[in-house]
Design an enzyme around this catalytic site. Structure first.
Site, PDB file in Angstrom:
ATOM      1  N   GLN A 121     135.582 -13.008   3.848  1.00  0.00           N
ATOM      2  CA  GLN A 121     134.398 -13.034   3.001  1.00  0.00           C
ATOM      3  C   GLN A 121     134.228 -14.427   2.408  1.00  0.00           C
ATOM      4  O   GLN A 121     135.198 -15.155   2.214  1.00  0.00           O
ATOM      5  CB  GLN A 121     134.505 -11.996   1.877  1.00  0.00           C
ATOM      6  N   ARG A 153     134.807 -15.656  -6.518  1.00  0.00           N
ATOM      7  CA  ARG A 153     135.858 -14.842  -5.902  1.00  0.00           C
ATOM      8  C   ARG A 153     135.285 -13.929  -4.827  1.00  0.00           C
ATOM      9  O   ARG A 153     134.176 -13.400  -4.978  1.00  0.00           O
ATOM     10  CB  ARG A 153     136.549 -13.967  -6.966  1.00  0.00           C
ATOM     11  N   ALA A 154     136.048 -13.765  -3.769  1.00  0.00           N
ATOM     12  CA  ALA A 154     135.779 -12.736  -2.763  1.00  0.00           C
ATOM     13  C   ALA A 154     137.098 -12.019  -2.499  1.00  0.00           C
ATOM     14  O   ALA A 154     138.177 -12.580  -2.722  1.00  0.00           O
ATOM     15  CB  ALA A 154     135.218 -13.332  -1.482  1.00  0.00           C
ATOM     16  N   SER A 155     137.007 -10.787  -2.034  1.00  0.00           N
ATOM     17  CA  SER A 155     138.215  -9.963  -1.931  1.00  0.00           C
ATOM     18  C   SER A 155     139.101 -10.323  -0.749  1.00  0.00           C
ATOM     19  O   SER A 155     140.325 -10.267  -0.845  1.00  0.00           O
ATOM     20  CB  SER A 155     137.832  -8.486  -1.842  1.00  0.00           C
ATOM     21  N   THR A 156     138.506 -10.696   0.384  1.00  0.00           N
ATOM     22  CA  THR A 156     139.289 -10.937   1.591  1.00  0.00           C
ATOM     23  C   THR A 156     138.970 -12.295   2.189  1.00  0.00           C
ATOM     24  O   THR A 156     137.946 -12.906   1.870  1.00  0.00           O
ATOM     25  CB  THR A 156     139.009  -9.853   2.657  1.00  0.00           C
TER      26      THR A 156
END
Length: 208
Positions: free
Chosen positions: A15, A9-12
């Protein structure tokens, strides 16, 4: 071999959610874990309802390993939401293993029932602690950003985030063509909040 499901997972959207994939695959190979699926998404860890995370939970069988790089990839949730996620994981008998949590590594190895239960109990306490730390880090970062913006505004230096005009024009065109919000999200990678903002602008122009 134990079945293993990678969660990345990445936030944005800007990324790289797959940054840790090679590291996780190496860990799986070293611990005789069979990778049966990989789940990757760009969503905030402070949000409970993440499509790929819940697809993983729905796909998993009892005693599958959910492998993550760090606990904050799994959760930056508030306490109540973290408890809900923990309950889901526990109900499905999924074993969480994180590279930054050595106590969890024993859950990736075949062992007797007593030892597994002991390490599961210790790991549960460590999971709760690291999830709390991840949440505090998230809240501290948000507070620092808010304070920085407030100071910049007071000094006349803050103008806010610049809009992506080209993307927003595309969203407006897609809305005019009556595409669904889901189709627009898939085509532009914009958030629903951004699409709602453009849709509101269009309504205001029509009403003028």
């Amino acid at each position: 071999m134990t079945d293993c499901r990678l969660y990345l997972r990445a936030s944005t959207n800007d990324q790289n959610a797959g940054r840790a994939r090679e590291q996780l695959e190496k860990f799986a190979a070293e611990h005789d874990l069979k990778i049966v699926a990989r789940y990757m998404e760009n969503e905030s860890g402070a949000k409970l309802r993440r499509p790929e995370l819940f697809r993983l939970l729905n796909d998993a069988n009892p005693f599958d390993v959910l492998l993550v790089e760090q606990i904050d990839r799994l959760s930056r949730l508030a306490a109540s939401d973290w408890q809900m996620l923990r309950d889901e994981i526990g109900k499905r008998q999924i074993r969480v293993v994180a590279l930054d949590l050595p106590t969890s590594w024993r859950l990736a190895d075949a062992t007797d029932e007593f030892t597994e239960r002991m390490f599961a109990a210790v790991n549960g306490m460590m999971l709760d602690m690291l999830a709390a730390v991840a949440r505090k880090d998230y809240e501290d970062r948000r507070r620092r950003v808010t304070q920085g913006q407030a100071k910049a505004k007071a000094e006349g230096r803050y103008t806010g985030r610049k809009e992506d005009g080209k993307r927003n024009d595309l969203i407006a065109s897609m809305l005019a063509a009556r595409l669904s919000w889901t189709q627009i999200q898939e085509g532009t990678k914009a958030s629903r909040a951004t699409i709602a903002k453009i849709a509101k602008r269009q309504r205001e122009v029509v009403e003028q």
